[in-house]
Design a protein around this motif. Structure first.
Motif, PDB file in Angstrom:
ATOM      1  N   ARG A   1     -21.339   1.654  10.434  1.00  0.00           N
ATOM      2  CA  ARG A   1     -20.222   0.823   9.965  1.00  0.00           C
ATOM      3  C   ARG A   1     -20.644  -0.056   8.788  1.00  0.00           C
ATOM      4  O   ARG A   1     -19.862  -0.285   7.863  1.00  0.00           O
ATOM      5  CB  ARG A   1     -19.696  -0.038  11.122  1.00  0.00           C
ATOM      6  CG  ARG A   1     -18.939   0.745  12.175  1.00  0.00           C
ATOM      7  CD  ARG A   1     -18.146  -0.200  13.071  1.00  0.00           C
ATOM      8  NE  ARG A   1     -19.027  -1.089  13.824  1.00  0.00           N
ATOM      9  CZ  ARG A   1     -19.507  -0.816  15.027  1.00  0.00           C
ATOM     10  NH1 ARG A   1     -19.208   0.336  15.604  1.00  0.00           N
ATOM     11  NH2 ARG A   1     -20.272  -1.685  15.655  1.00  0.00           N
TER      12      ARG A   1
ATOM     13  N   ASP B   1     -20.576   2.219   5.733  1.00  0.00           N
ATOM     14  CA  ASP B   1     -19.304   2.880   5.448  1.00  0.00           C
ATOM     15  C   ASP B   1     -18.432   1.937   4.625  1.00  0.00           C
ATOM     16  O   ASP B   1     -17.539   1.264   5.137  1.00  0.00           O
ATOM     17  CB  ASP B   1     -18.620   3.251   6.770  1.00  0.00           C
ATOM     18  CG  ASP B   1     -17.270   3.924   6.564  1.00  0.00           C
ATOM     19  OD1 ASP B   1     -16.966   4.330   5.416  1.00  0.00           O
ATOM     20  OD2 ASP B   1     -16.511   4.036   7.542  1.00  0.00           O
TER      21      ASP B   1
ATOM     22  N   GLN C   1     -16.103   2.411   2.453  1.00  0.00           N
ATOM     23  CA  GLN C   1     -14.681   2.728   2.325  1.00  0.00           C
ATOM     24  C   GLN C   1     -13.912   2.564   3.639  1.00  0.00           C
ATOM     25  O   GLN C   1     -12.690   2.675   3.657  1.00  0.00           O
ATOM     26  CB  GLN C   1     -14.518   4.172   1.830  1.00  0.00           C
ATOM     27  CG  GLN C   1     -15.123   4.437   0.469  1.00  0.00           C
ATOM     28  CD  GLN C   1     -14.482   3.592  -0.616  1.00  0.00           C
ATOM     29  OE1 GLN C   1     -13.259   3.453  -0.667  1.00  0.00           O
ATOM     30  NE2 GLN C   1     -15.313   3.010  -1.478  1.00  0.00           N
ATOM     31  N   ARG C   2     -14.666   2.324   4.739  1.00  0.00           N
ATOM     32  CA  ARG C   2     -14.056   2.144   6.057  1.00  0.00           C
ATOM     33  C   ARG C   2     -13.171   3.333   6.455  1.00  0.00           C
ATOM     34  O   ARG C   2     -12.111   3.167   7.059  1.00  0.00           O
ATOM     35  CB  ARG C   2     -13.233   0.852   6.107  1.00  0.00           C
ATOM     36  CG  ARG C   2     -14.024  -0.410   5.805  1.00  0.00           C
ATOM     37  CD  ARG C   2     -15.030  -0.679   6.923  1.00  0.00           C
ATOM     38  NE  ARG C   2     -15.731  -1.950   6.743  1.00  0.00           N
ATOM     39  CZ  ARG C   2     -16.892  -2.087   6.125  1.00  0.00           C
ATOM     40  NH1 ARG C   2     -17.491  -1.015   5.614  1.00  0.00           N
ATOM     41  NH2 ARG C   2     -17.477  -3.263   6.009  1.00  0.00           N
ATOM     42  N   ASP C   3     -13.634   4.537   6.108  1.00  0.00           N
ATOM     43  CA  ASP C   3     -12.846   5.724   6.442  1.00  0.00           C
ATOM     44  C   ASP C   3     -13.549   6.610   7.469  1.00  0.00           C
ATOM     45  O   ASP C   3     -13.112   7.729   7.729  1.00  0.00           O
ATOM     46  CB  ASP C   3     -12.550   6.539   5.177  1.00  0.00           C
ATOM     47  CG  ASP C   3     -13.826   7.019   4.481  1.00  0.00           C
ATOM     48  OD1 ASP C   3     -14.938   6.672   4.950  1.00  0.00           O
ATOM     49  OD2 ASP C   3     -13.716   7.738   3.463  1.00  0.00           O
ATOM     50  N   GLY C   4     -14.623   6.101   8.070  1.00  0.00           N
ATOM     51  CA  GLY C   4     -15.307   6.863   9.100  1.00  0.00           C
ATOM     52  C   GLY C   4     -16.230   7.949   8.584  1.00  0.00           C
ATOM     53  O   GLY C   4     -16.702   8.776   9.359  1.00  0.00           O
ATOM     54  N   THR C   5     -16.499   7.932   7.281  1.00  0.00           N
ATOM     55  CA  THR C   5     -17.417   8.918   6.696  1.00  0.00           C
ATOM     56  C   THR C   5     -18.354   8.219   5.710  1.00  0.00           C
ATOM     57  O   THR C   5     -18.062   7.114   5.230  1.00  0.00           O
ATOM     58  CB  THR C   5     -16.655  10.036   5.959  1.00  0.00           C
ATOM     59  OG1 THR C   5     -15.953   9.470   4.840  1.00  0.00           O
ATOM     60  CG2 THR C   5     -15.666  10.731   6.885  1.00  0.00           C
TER      61      THR C   5
ATOM     62  N   GLU D   1     -17.272  16.670   5.671  1.00  0.00           N
ATOM     63  CA  GLU D   1     -17.471  15.226   5.596  1.00  0.00           C
ATOM     64  C   GLU D   1     -18.573  14.785   6.558  1.00  0.00           C
ATOM     65  O   GLU D   1     -18.804  15.405   7.599  1.00  0.00           O
ATOM     66  CB  GLU D   1     -16.168  14.489   5.916  1.00  0.00           C
ATOM     67  CG  GLU D   1     -15.086  14.675   4.854  1.00  0.00           C
ATOM     68  CD  GLU D   1     -13.859  13.840   5.153  1.00  0.00           C
ATOM     69  OE1 GLU D   1     -13.638  13.521   6.343  1.00  0.00           O
ATOM     70  OE2 GLU D   1     -13.130  13.503   4.209  1.00  0.00           O
TER      71      GLU D   1
ATOM     72  N   ASN E   1     -19.399  12.421   9.114  1.00  0.00           N
ATOM     73  CA  ASN E   1     -18.943  11.393  10.036  1.00  0.00           C
ATOM     74  C   ASN E   1     -20.106  10.898  10.887  1.00  0.00           C
ATOM     75  O   ASN E   1     -21.248  11.309  10.709  1.00  0.00           O
ATOM     76  CB  ASN E   1     -17.775  11.904  10.897  1.00  0.00           C
ATOM     77  CG  ASN E   1     -18.214  12.961  11.905  1.00  0.00           C
ATOM     78  OD1 ASN E   1     -19.403  13.229  12.094  1.00  0.00           O
ATOM     79  ND2 ASN E   1     -17.242  13.573  12.561  1.00  0.00           N
TER      80      ASN E   1
END
Length: 290
Positions: free
Chosen positions: A83, A86, A88-92, A140, A142
């Protein structure tokens, strides 16, 4: 059609199995897809019990494969790091974000060869995550892809460390039995006292998967627990020696292979009269046999 409608109204035919009281989400293959959403409606039949047990077993197996053998504490630690990187806070994670995460955990990517190795391992990690249903095929990165990658990296490093320990043991003339004893002591102190910094302050408990090191403060505590008398001038000499043998970029802590070198130096020089506590071991002709 009227006969079929009447049959539906009258309930199940004689001899037909009763409907399962287990209600849950199923995937397109008919397998239970979310064990947390299972509800029991009415009496649980034996067949219903078998269905629930199989669903629990399948979910447990999936979870174990996703976690790649890491403990709860390690997974929690990795989630915090993921976290944090990350952006971009998009889970990837993008490649740059992943690189910084790996460097935070102590992995080096200085050379082109190291970078190519990581990229190759990353592609394998993506395939593994897709196979266990923990990632999509879009490529991606993740969280669960990162977990699979970390397991591969730690396995690689474990093999390298084993080889390095064997080589250093020969170099410092310790037998396999002596190395095993030293390692037991080292790991025990890492778990119990490794949270102290060189200033004696308590740090966050380290995750099991991270580098196992002892600070000079922990080393002094260890030696004193053996009955050695460590005076201030001993501490000054010890600090200088640790800084000299420690891995590049670390001046106040040692990993196990460096700990072996430190122990050989201490015994050869009888540092703080250590030979009264630990008998002299090894010979000039090579490793002493058990």
């Amino acid at each position: 059609d009227c006969d079929k409608l009447e049959a539906l109204r009258s309930g199940p035919q004689a001899g037909a199995p009763p409907p399962s009281p287990v209600r849950t989400g199923n995937d397109r293959h008919g397998a239970i897809s979310d064990i947390d959403k299972i509800t029991i409606e009415g009496p649980l039949t034996f067949d219903g019990f078998v269905e629930v047990a199989e669903a629990v077993r399948e979910k447990r197996a999936r979870d174990l494969r996703k976690r790649a053998g890491f403990t709860d504490a390690e997974i929690d630690r990795f989630e915090v790091l993921f976290r944090a990187h990350d952006t971009q806070r998009d889970g990837t994670l993008a490649v740059g974000e992943l690189t910084r995460l790996l460097m935070t955990l102590g992995f080096t990517l200085r050379t082109l060869e190291e970078q190519q190795d990581i990229l190759r391992m990353l592609e394998d990690a993506k395939k593994k995550a897709v196979e266990i249903g923990a990632a999509s095929v879009d490529g991606e990165v993740n969280f669960w892809v990162v977990v699979q990658l970390l397991r591969t990296l730690y396995k690689r490093d474990d093999r390298l460390k084993m080889d390095k320990i064997a080589r250093i043991a020969r170099e410092v003339r310790f037998s396999q039995g002596e190395v095993a004893e030293f390692q037991e002591v080292f790991l025990s102190w890492y778990e119990s006292d490794g949270r102290f910094s060189s200033e004696g302050q308590v740090q966050e408990a380290p995750a099991e998967a991270e580098r196992k090191t002892l600070t000079t403060t922990s080393l002094v505590r260890l030696f004193r627990s053996l009955g050695m008398k460590i005076e201030p001038h001993h501490r000054t000499v010890l600090d200088a020696k640790v800084a000299n043998i420690a891995e590049e970029g670390s001046t106040d802590r040692v990993e196990f292979v460096e700990f072996l070198r430190l122990m050989r130096w201490m015994m050869d020089t009888n540092f703080a009269d250590i030979t009264r506590t630990i008998p002299q071991t090894g010979t000039d002709n090579g490793v002493k046999e058990n």
